[in-house]
Design an enzyme around this catalytic site. Structure first.
Site, PDB file in Angstrom:
ATOM      1  N   HIS A 580       0.765  -1.360   0.062  1.00 58.89           N
ATOM      2  CA  HIS A 580      -0.111  -0.163  -0.010  1.00 58.89           C
ATOM      3  C   HIS A 580       0.963   1.200  -0.055  1.00 58.89           C
ATOM      4  CE1 HIS A 580      -4.329  -1.250   1.165  1.00 58.89           C
ATOM      5  NE2 HIS A 580      -4.207  -1.002  -0.177  1.00 58.89           N
ATOM      6  N   ARG A 687      -9.018 -13.051  -9.691  1.00 64.58           N
ATOM      7  CA  ARG A 687      -8.421 -13.945  -8.989  1.00 64.58           C
ATOM      8  C   ARG A 687      -9.866 -13.994  -7.726  1.00 64.58           C
ATOM      9  NH1 ARG A 687      -2.937 -11.540  -9.685  1.00 64.58           N
ATOM     10  NH2 ARG A 687      -1.482 -13.547  -9.568  1.00 64.58           N
ATOM     11  N   ARG A 723     -11.305 -17.341 -12.348  1.00 69.65           N
ATOM     12  CA  ARG A 723     -10.680 -18.716 -11.652  1.00 69.65           C
ATOM     13  C   ARG A 723     -11.434 -18.885 -10.466  1.00 69.65           C
ATOM     14  NH1 ARG A 723      -4.740 -17.939  -9.592  1.00 69.65           N
ATOM     15  NH2 ARG A 723      -5.292 -16.733  -8.010  1.00 69.65           N
ATOM     16  N   GLU A 816      -0.440 -24.757 -13.662  1.00 69.64           N
ATOM     17  CA  GLU A 816       0.646 -24.154 -12.785  1.00 69.64           C
ATOM     18  C   GLU A 816       1.084 -25.276 -11.962  1.00 69.64           C
ATOM     19  OE1 GLU A 816      -1.467 -21.461 -10.260  1.00 69.64           O
ATOM     20  OE2 GLU A 816      -3.291 -22.798 -10.185  1.00 69.64           O
ATOM     21  N   ASP A 840       3.138 -20.008 -10.050  1.00 69.86           N
ATOM     22  CA  ASP A 840       3.279 -21.008  -9.163  1.00 69.86           C
ATOM     23  C   ASP A 840       4.002 -22.343 -10.091  1.00 69.86           C
ATOM     24  OD1 ASP A 840       2.175 -21.217  -6.794  1.00 69.86           O
ATOM     25  OD2 ASP A 840       0.350 -20.761  -7.863  1.00 69.86           O
ATOM     26  N   CYS A 887      -0.897 -15.943 -17.453  1.00 71.96           N
ATOM     27  CA  CYS A 887      -1.613 -15.064 -16.445  1.00 71.96           C
ATOM     28  C   CYS A 887      -0.464 -14.793 -15.435  1.00 71.96           C
ATOM     29  CB  CYS A 887      -3.062 -15.599 -16.158  1.00 71.96           C
ATOM     30  SG  CYS A 887      -2.892 -16.975 -15.251  1.00 71.96           S
TER      31      CYS A 887
END
Ligand code: PEP
Ligand code: MG
Length: 951
Positions: A580, A687, A723, A816, A840, A887
């Site tokens: 952030h 996601r 997903r 993945e 992944d 992705c």
């Protein structure tokens, strides 16, 4: 766990004196192959230190620590001496319980025996006729039901029945009433509706000590068409004292009492209503027990004597458990306190015991008659440790030039203003629960007020949103409740707050998802601000000239508080590009380099530093020429980006007319519009676990449908690749309780989890199909490694689709797990598409934890092994007329783009901000060249070689 068993009792033993009795005992142990004969030396040595007479005609001989080497197996044997044996000059024993314990198991035996010792049993011990009688005598006291305020939680945030069960069993586990495995014994078929909104459930496996925990929800939930607001979770066992249990049930079967219970929100009052022990609000002091073998008979006797010197009552508990009188030997022994556990002593108000607590603590610290190796006792003043980060252990020489992570675009230079991590000092234990609760409330109130001021003063939405999130965090009932639990255990407000925030931040950090892990900075940010108020620490004063702010980590509120006309740039030791603080720096237009290593904190104040927020480079004391070059480079980049943005809505087509779809990865539904503005032709990865996480409780089907509609609407006919939930041990959802796993990356994650909770998957699929309204939808399942997983998930989708017809639906999988890439020729026959998750895929192929502080840089997705897997997947897909997307982060990496294009991928999905530049890059490429490049890359021996090749 050690237990007393009739088979282990030898009746009718005879010994003329103690020496003969000890030999008799060792012979029994040797015969049962528990010890070697030399163990006798240990027994004798121990008796010489002090006799092991326990009371009621019973002794508990056991060896010295040095004699443990002669123990073959931990065990207990009982020998009955009907004629008695003089044990310590004045007392005769009739029963010897001889212990061979490799560690502190003897404390368990003591706990069992002390139940017998609460009664006058010596005569019955002497006259016992059978092993059975002996065992019954020792266990004469049926275990009583633990009913204690510590086992009650009120105003719990509970979203469903699983949550109720989890919280109830956690409470029992924390108080050591049950062990792992208890939760799985709680069967819904055993739920009983007691009346009002009160239910009970019970189980008797994995119970260490019978007990009842009570969870009272802030908001009742619906369960079997009834309200469920309070759950009694009974950890029972067959020997339980039923009269006590029945008394409790009488309360719950009385409609008037039941109504009172249903309305009561205060844990202490609730405890009083059911006759449970409450935590007395007496003066307290704590100490960590340092005795090597725990609080066994000898030190416990000393402790009793020390406490008896005072007239007022003194009670003690272990690690926040139940309080017992510190003047009762049997009760002390029943605590089974081990080295390292914390003893909390409380003293009856307005008696000499209050002043006496210090003497009791001193006696425990000195070892209660035993020599002790002191334990680092945190029970006094605590210095809140600085946030730990692996980089802090690096050699701290100041680099002249080095590399961090580019976090906010732009070049900046100026004198360094180095702000080192702050340390706060506070008392670990507070004066009273009431006083500390008040301090805590005031601090929270004060911090919330100043945050509200920031929100009012800020004109930048991103900053306002972050502070609003901070306000929400400070209102989080879970957080407040956890701190209050700490306060009830007599922690000071600062200690309770810091411990909870640190634990929460560490849990967040351990999440494998970088975006989520970086939210730990927000927790620490509010953590530090509240702690500063609690410790009366001053705020950081800003220097008067434009500077490069150098810090360990910059909290979002630090950035926002700083005057951007004064802060030329930011350089931090830790942090990531998507923290952030980086987002705020970007919003403010302050160039930032983060994660540059702890050495940056050694940059001398006022020495000039140049930072490059696009490349992550920074230079300490740069030459004038270097600054000029940097400024020229800045101008060049600005122009490039401006040009790219002007054409971002045009397609990405190479010079030789090869087109590739460019899509965006998002985790928030409202990010869709911005992605489209930046040129996204689709959402290539939604996601959904991040969408779930934006809700405090599990979103139901309607909430999910509304969320997904936001995306479809903003896409205005462009495709959406969704997903299904990818939660698991490394990315837990607070409202989806899971057993902890040793290797969460290799555990119940993604599809493995949702296939075990098919209702969750079904609900998500229904919401998606309904939201789609026949707009183009592509659903993919994460973490597929086996064909069976894909088929099972697809079958569920087919069922759902039969109920909720949906046109324009494609169904695919994420590739993945290397197994999926290797099986792609088979999978390609069944799926509509593949989307390769290189983050992944790299982690699992290279066997490097993607968040590993040291190794993750070595896990480069351009490693030829990954490229070979991508190549095979693309070939298999194309052979069957299917498409392939990427992705993972690699899709937006300028060095990877030509290679991936050359391997023939059909879609690249990346973070929105990368889209204009990647599109511009593709328009400069020649597809035939990319194909050649990719073939050469496949033959390289390392990721570095591939990167050099592209260069
Ligand atoms: C990936 O693994 O590459 C991916 C896109 O999924 P996530 O980063 O969310 O695990
Ligand atoms: Mg993944």
């Amino acid at each position: 766990m050690l237990a007393l068993d009739t088979q282990h009792v030898r009746m009718n033993q005879h010994a003329v004196d103690k020496a003969q009795a000890l030999q008799c005992l060792v012979d029994i142990l040797v015969e049962d192959q528990l010890v070697q004969p030399e163990y006798i030396q240990g027994l004798i040595g121990r008796e010489q230190q002090s006799a092991t007479y326990l009371g009621q005609g019973i002794a508990i001989p056991h060896g010295t620590p040095q004699s443990r080497q002669y123990i073959l197996e931990t065990g207990v044997r009982l020998a009955h001496f009907p004629e008695g044996v003089v044990w310590d000059g004045e007392n005769k024993i009739y029963l010897a319980v001889v212990i061979a314990a490799k560690s502190d198991e003897h404390l368990q035996v003591l706990q069992i025996l002390t139940r017998a010792l609460l009664d006058d049993v010596s005569e019955r011990v002497q006259n016992a006729q059978s092993a059975q009688q002996i065992i019954e005598l020792l266990q004469a006291q049926p275990p009583s039901l633990n009913l204690h305020e510590n086992l009650i939680t009120t105003q719990a945030v509970v979203t469903d029945i699983d949550d109720f069960l989890w919280q109830a069993s956690q409470l029992l586990k924390q108080q050591k009433m049950v062990e792992s495995g208890f939760l799985s014994q709680l069967q819904l078929k055993n739920m009983i509706h007691l009346g009002e909104d009160i239910w009970s459930i019970s189980a008797n496996q994995h119970v260490l000590s019978p007990a009842v925990s009570i969870i009272k929800a802030e908001q009742p939930i619906q369960y079997q068409d009834q309200k469920l607001g309070t759950l009694l979770c009974i950890a029972s066992n067959p020997q339980l004292d039923m009269s006590q249990f029945n008394r409790l049930m009488d309360i719950f079967f009385d409609p008037e009492q039941l109504q009172a219970l249903s309305q009561q929100q205060d844990a202490q009052h609730l405890a009083q209503l059911i006759g449970a022990d409450v935590i007395p609000d007496w003066a307290s002091q704590r100490v960590i027990l340092a005795n090597a073998h725990g609080l066994h008979a000898r030190p416990a006797t000393q402790l009793v004597n020390t406490c008896k010197a005072f007239q007022g009552e003194i009670q003690v508990s272990v690690d926040g458990g139940q309080f017992v009188s510190a003047k009762s030997l049997t009760k002390l022994l029943s605590l089974g306190c081990k080295r390292g556990q914390t003893l909390t002593f409380i003293a009856e108000p307005e008696t000499d015991a209050v002043a006496g607590l210090s003497a009791v603590i001193a006696a425990v610290k000195q070892g209660l008659g035993e020599e002790v190796e002191p334990i680092q006792d945190e029970a006094d003043t605590v210095v809140a440790p600085e946030p730990t980060h692996p980089m802090l252990s690096e050699t701290l020489t100041v680099p002249d030039q080095s590399q961090g992570i580019a976090a906010s675009s732009g070049l900046a230079f100026g004198p360094a203003h180095v702000v080192k991590p702050r340390q706060f000092q506070y008392e670990r234990f507070g004066s009273s629960v009431k006083v500390e609760s008040e301090k805590f409330d005031i601090a929270i109130h004060q911090v919330k007020n100043s945050i509200r001021q920031f929100i009012a003063q800020s004109s930048i939405d991103a900053i306002k949103q972050i502070f609003m999130a901070h306000l929400e965090m400070l209102d989080d009932p879970d957080l407040i409740q956890s701190v209050q639990r700490g306060l009830k255990q007599n922690l000071s407000a600062a200690a309770a707050w810091h411990e909870h925030i640190e634990a929460a931040a560490k849990a967040q950090e351990s999440l494998n998802d970088r975006l989520l892990a970086e939210r730990a900075a927000d927790l620490r940010d509010i953590g530090e601000r509240v702690l500063a108020v609690l410790c009366g620490a001053p705020e950081i004063v800003e220097p008067q000239e434009p500077y490069i702010l150098v810090m360990h980590d910059v909290g979002p509120s630090d950035v926002a508080r700083l005057n951007k006309d004064r802060v030329a740039g930011i350089l931090t030791a830790v942090g990531g590009a998507s923290a952030h603080s980086a987002i705020v720096a970007r919003a403010l237009g302050i160039p930032a380099v983060v994660g540059a290593g702890a050495a940056v904190l050694n940059i001398p104040n006022h020495s000039v530093v140049l930072i490059n927020g696009d490349t992550g480079e920074f230079v300490v004391k740069p030459e004038a020429q270097r600054i000029e070059q940097a400024m020229a480079e800045r101008e060049r980049q600005r122009q490039l980006r401006e040009q790219a943005e002007q054409h971002c809505l045009e397609p990405a087509i190479t010079l030789d007319q090869h087109a590739v779809e460019i899509a965006a990865n998002i985790g928030k539904v409202h990010a869709t519009a911005k992605a489209v503005e930046q040129g996204a032709e689709a959402i290539g990865l939604l996601r959904t676990e991040l969408v779930f996480m934006s809700h405090n409780s599990a979103p139901n089907e309607a909430v999910q449908e509304a969320d997904y509609r936001v995306v479809f609407d903003a896409l205005a006919g462009r495709p959406l690749v969704v997903r299904t939930l990818d939660v698991g041990g490394d990315k837990p959802l607070p409202y989806l309780p899971m057993e902890p796993e040793e290797n969460p990356f290799l555990g119940l994650r993604g599809i493995r989890l949702t296939l075990r909770q098919p209702e969750l998957l079904r609900q998500q699929l229904v919401a998606l199909l309904k939201a789609a309204d026949n707009r183009p939808l592509r659903i993919m399942f994460p973490m597929i490694g086996r064909v069976e997983e894909w088929r099972e998930a697809k079958a569920i989708l087919d069922e759902v689709r039969a109920q909720h017809p949906c046109e324009h639906l494609e169904v695919g999988i994420m590739v993945e797990v290397p197994a999926a890439a290797l099986l792609s020729p088979i999978l390609a026959q069944e799926v509509d598409f593949f989307s390769i998750g290189t983050n992944d895929l790299t982690q699992y192929t290279m066997a490097i934890d993607r968040g590993h502080p040291v190794l993750s840089a070595e896990a480069d997705g351009l490693h030829p092994s990954i490229l070979l897997l991508i190549d095979q997947t693309v070939r298999a897909a194309h052979q069957h007329g299917k498409w392939v997307g990427i992705c993972g982060e690699l899709a937006g990496d300028p060095k990877a783009v030509p290679v991936l294009m050359g391997l023939g991928v059909d879609e690249l999905s990346m973070s929105s901000t990368r889209i204009p530049l990647v599109k511009a890059q593709i328009r400069q490429l020649n597809f035939a060249d990319c194909q050649q490049l990719a073939q050469r890359a496949l033959l390289c021996d390392s990721a570095t070689a591939v990167r050099d090749l592209v260069e």
